[in-house]
Design a protein around this motif. Sequence first.
Motif, mmCIF file in Angstrom:
data_model
loop_
_atom_site.group_PDB
_atom_site.id
_atom_site.type_symbol
_atom_site.label_atom_id
_atom_site.label_comp_id
_atom_site.label_asym_id
_atom_site.label_seq_id
_atom_site.Cartn_x
_atom_site.Cartn_y
_atom_site.Cartn_z
ATOM 1 N N HIS A 78 12.357 15.091 8.447
ATOM 2 C CA HIS A 78 12.578 14.649 7.073
ATOM 3 C C HIS A 78 14.043 14.837 6.666
ATOM 4 C CE1 HIS A 78 8.551 13.629 5.414
ATOM 5 N NE2 HIS A 78 8.157 14.311 6.478
ATOM 6 N N LYS A 79 14.694 15.889 7.185
ATOM 7 C CA LYS A 79 16.109 16.096 6.885
ATOM 8 C C LYS A 79 16.958 14.969 7.471
ATOM 9 C CE LYS A 79 16.608 21.065 6.136
ATOM 10 N NZ LYS A 79 17.329 22.299 6.554
ATOM 11 N N VAL A 80 16.593 14.514 8.668
ATOM 12 C CA VAL A 80 17.316 13.396 9.272
ATOM 13 C C VAL A 80 17.131 12.148 8.419
ATOM 14 C CG1 VAL A 80 17.399 11.838 11.248
ATOM 15 C CG2 VAL A 80 17.247 14.289 11.614
ATOM 16 N N LEU A 81 15.922 11.937 7.916
ATOM 17 C CA LEU A 81 15.669 10.777 7.059
ATOM 18 C C LEU A 81 16.563 10.807 5.829
ATOM 19 C CD1 LEU A 81 11.826 10.110 6.903
ATOM 20 C CD2 LEU A 81 13.621 8.611 7.755
ATOM 21 N N SER B 208 2.323 7.717 5.318
ATOM 22 C CA SER B 208 2.992 8.776 4.565
ATOM 23 C C SER B 208 4.509 8.688 4.709
ATOM 24 C CB SER B 208 2.500 10.149 5.044
ATOM 25 O OG SER B 208 3.228 11.187 4.425
ATOM 26 N N ILE B 209 4.991 8.501 5.941
ATOM 27 C CA ILE B 209 6.439 8.451 6.137
ATOM 28 C C ILE B 209 7.016 7.168 5.560
ATOM 29 C CG2 ILE B 209 6.564 7.322 8.419
ATOM 30 C CD1 ILE B 209 8.591 10.385 7.204
ATOM 31 N N ILE B 210 6.275 6.070 5.612
ATOM 32 C CA ILE B 210 6.736 4.822 5.004
ATOM 33 C C ILE B 210 6.892 4.995 3.498
ATOM 34 C CG2 ILE B 210 5.994 2.470 4.399
ATOM 35 C CD1 ILE B 210 4.879 2.262 7.278
ATOM 36 N N GLU C 99 10.554 5.863 -1.179
ATOM 37 C CA GLU C 99 11.011 6.702 -2.289
ATOM 38 C C GLU C 99 12.511 6.925 -2.227
ATOM 39 O OE1 GLU C 99 8.961 10.391 -2.234
ATOM 40 O OE2 GLU C 99 7.000 9.526 -2.714
ATOM 41 N N LEU C 100 13.028 7.051 -1.009
ATOM 42 C CA LEU C 100 14.454 7.292 -0.806
ATOM 43 C C LEU C 100 15.279 6.005 -0.815
ATOM 44 C CD1 LEU C 100 14.248 9.985 2.025
ATOM 45 C CD2 LEU C 100 14.876 10.372 -0.358
ATOM 46 N N SER C 101 14.600 4.861 -0.961
ATOM 47 C CA SER C 101 15.268 3.552 -0.977
ATOM 48 C C SER C 101 16.090 3.317 0.281
ATOM 49 C CB SER C 101 16.155 3.426 -2.226
ATOM 50 O OG SER C 101 15.387 3.526 -3.396
ATOM 51 N N ILE C 102 15.527 3.697 1.427
ATOM 52 C CA ILE C 102 16.183 3.485 2.711
ATOM 53 C C ILE C 102 15.646 2.187 3.329
ATOM 54 C CG2 ILE C 102 16.602 4.439 5.010
ATOM 55 C CD1 ILE C 102 15.887 7.188 3.860
ATOM 56 N N PRO C 103 16.521 1.298 3.801
ATOM 57 C CA PRO C 103 16.043 0.107 4.511
ATOM 58 C C PRO C 103 15.093 0.506 5.637
ATOM 59 C CG PRO C 103 18.400 -0.059 4.111
ATOM 60 C CD PRO C 103 17.990 1.322 3.699
ATOM 61 N N LEU C 104 13.989 -0.202 5.754
ATOM 62 C CA LEU C 104 12.905 0.207 6.649
ATOM 63 C C LEU C 104 12.511 -0.913 7.603
ATOM 64 C CD1 LEU C 104 10.439 2.060 7.423
ATOM 65 C CD2 LEU C 104 9.229 0.980 5.515
ATOM 66 N N ARG D 253 22.282 10.045 -6.510
ATOM 67 C CA ARG D 253 21.089 9.480 -7.153
ATOM 68 C C ARG D 253 20.001 10.531 -7.332
ATOM 69 N NH1 ARG D 253 20.660 5.369 -4.159
ATOM 70 N NH2 ARG D 253 19.256 6.218 -2.607
ATOM 71 N N GLU D 254 19.819 11.396 -6.331
ATOM 72 C CA GLU D 254 18.776 12.417 -6.410
ATOM 73 C C GLU D 254 19.091 13.419 -7.516
ATOM 74 O OE1 GLU D 254 15.081 13.976 -4.913
ATOM 75 O OE2 GLU D 254 16.139 12.067 -4.749
ATOM 76 N N CYS D 255 20.353 13.823 -7.631
ATOM 77 C CA CYS D 255 20.735 14.750 -8.701
ATOM 78 C C CYS D 255 20.505 14.123 -10.073
ATOM 79 C CB CYS D 255 22.205 15.152 -8.551
ATOM 80 S SG CYS D 255 22.532 16.372 -7.248
ATOM 81 N N ARG D 256 20.943 12.892 -10.233
ATOM 82 C CA ARG D 256 20.819 12.247 -11.538
ATOM 83 C C ARG D 256 19.351 11.976 -11.888
ATOM 84 N NH1 ARG D 256 24.963 7.552 -12.499
ATOM 85 N NH2 ARG D 256 24.994 8.406 -14.606
ATOM 86 N N ARG D 257 18.549 11.659 -10.877
ATOM 87 C CA ARG D 257 17.130 11.415 -11.129
ATOM 88 C C ARG D 257 16.444 12.665 -11.658
ATOM 89 N NH1 ARG D 257 12.251 11.730 -8.427
ATOM 90 N NH2 ARG D 257 13.176 12.632 -6.563
ATOM 91 N N ARG D 258 16.936 13.833 -11.221
ATOM 92 C CA ARG D 258 16.336 15.094 -11.668
ATOM 93 C C ARG D 258 17.096 15.713 -12.833
ATOM 94 N NH1 ARG D 258 14.345 18.383 -6.350
ATOM 95 N NH2 ARG D 258 14.367 16.667 -4.857
ATOM 96 N N GLY D 259 18.006 14.948 -13.420
ATOM 97 C CA GLY D 259 18.697 15.416 -14.611
ATOM 98 C C GLY D 259 19.792 16.414 -14.346
ATOM 99 N N VAL D 260 20.341 16.429 -13.129
ATOM 100 C CA VAL D 260 21.406 17.368 -12.780
ATOM 101 C C VAL D 260 22.733 16.605 -12.683
ATOM 102 C CG1 VAL D 260 22.235 19.056 -11.101
ATOM 103 C CG2 VAL D 260 19.771 18.771 -11.478
ATOM 104 N N PRO D 261 23.692 16.882 -13.559
ATOM 105 C CA PRO D 261 24.999 16.220 -13.451
ATOM 106 C C PRO D 261 25.647 16.567 -12.115
ATOM 107 C CG PRO D 261 24.783 17.412 -15.539
ATOM 108 C CD PRO D 261 23.642 17.849 -14.670
ATOM 109 N N ILE D 262 26.370 15.612 -11.547
ATOM 110 C CA ILE D 262 27.042 15.860 -10.273
ATOM 111 C C ILE D 262 28.457 15.313 -10.337
ATOM 112 C CG2 ILE D 262 25.994 13.752 -9.293
ATOM 113 C CD1 ILE D 262 26.203 15.108 -6.521
ATOM 114 N N THR D 263 29.397 16.087 -9.813
ATOM 115 C CA THR D 263 30.781 15.652 -9.691
ATOM 116 C C THR D 263 31.289 16.095 -8.327
ATOM 117 O OG1 THR D 263 32.940 15.635 -10.787
ATOM 118 C CG2 THR D 263 31.740 17.735 -10.752
ATOM 119 N N ASN D 264 32.573 15.867 -8.032
ATOM 120 C CA ASN D 264 33.086 16.341 -6.750
ATOM 121 C C ASN D 264 34.331 17.195 -6.954
ATOM 122 O OD1 ASN D 264 35.303 14.564 -6.993
ATOM 123 N ND2 ASN D 264 35.141 13.850 -4.898
ATOM 124 N N TYR D 265 34.790 17.820 -5.889
ATOM 125 C CA TYR D 265 35.886 18.776 -5.986
ATOM 126 C C TYR D 265 37.085 18.188 -6.740
ATOM 127 C CZ TYR D 265 33.837 21.937 -2.419
ATOM 128 O OH TYR D 265 33.042 22.807 -1.723
#
Length: 400
Positions: free
Chosen positions: A84-87, A108-110, A115-120, A368-380
Amino acid sequence: MSDKAPRGIRLVIALTGRRNAGKSSLINAICGQEVAIVSSHAGTTTDPVGKHYELLPLGPVTFFDTAGLDDQGELGELRVKATHKVLYRADIAVVVVGEDGITKHERSIIARVQELSIPLLVVFNKNDLAAPKDADLAWCAEQGFVPSVVSAETGENIDELKAQLIAAAPQEFKEEPLLLGDLVQPGEVCVCVVPIDLSAPKGRLILPQVQVLRDLLDHDAIGLVSKEHDLPATLGRLAEDPALVVTDSQAVDLVAKNVPERVALTTFSTLFARYKGDLPALVEGAKAMDSLKDGDTILIGEACSHHTLEDDIGRVKIPAWMKKYTGKTLNFEVFSGHDFPEDLERYSLCIHCGSCMLNRREMLRRIRECRRRGVPITNYGVAISKLQGVLERIIAPFGL
């Protein structure tokens, strides 16, 4: 050539499925080499295994052969978790279906991939032993999938599968991403400010600096390199203003004071915020620093594991600057490499590195995952510019 491409610019293709579905054999067939161990014994692949390959016209890619989704026992659960981490960092997911057809494991994996919006891609392997079941083909049609039917053993339809992989690649892998070629015209000068401190690798520059210099050359611009304390002398030797100055974020305050307001200024990390992610989202996330409260926990995300030095940017300098800027008592937690916490909701802010060792898809997914869960994200880089009071100037070259 594909072995030498930086990890962060590779297309990552993850093959998943149950044990003995033929994932390893399929990678061998695609690459035309015996790169993965193959056995009729279920569970031969225990941990994700990466294989570099040149998939033209896309260029360098990495295929990941993963453990079976139906792996059992305590170790089996850990192997499935690793899959799942590789996914999570995959650009394309290939669900390999064996002779037994589509079961709850594949479904289940599909669902997780969707959910992750990965091309399948759904691939029915072992067509030489058993054709896909009509019910499975009907289910794929209902889901809107156009499955591939191949045989890794005989090579049947492997070329067609390669064509499908190329077609499924995210658009950013099919077009040249913007680093700074649109900010500097051919023949113009860009000054790169590169401090040499304890974290600078001896005898070489860090990857973002190298990529910026290469991008300048690719666009027929002129790149000059200067240390921060030599910048006034460097600018004084130029007959006219440079089109752009790019600085390491840690020196942005000093550099901003020495670069006239009429000259465009940004940072390496801000360039990579656009190149590898979503710059407007990261700028918006930086504003959350103004509303932090005592006791808030900040996530520091590092794309690569490294030896921590006494002036480490993510673990030492940024926390110190943030405490001074906010006047609050804050907690900081660091996650390195491809690890990213599952309980994101407990963080008030995520500050991520420049992601030079991640591909753009993974960085966008983290945003996208941070924003979906309401967590602001920025970078260094964006965060440091905010903390130093120069953010508006640093993002001005991008029209923000």
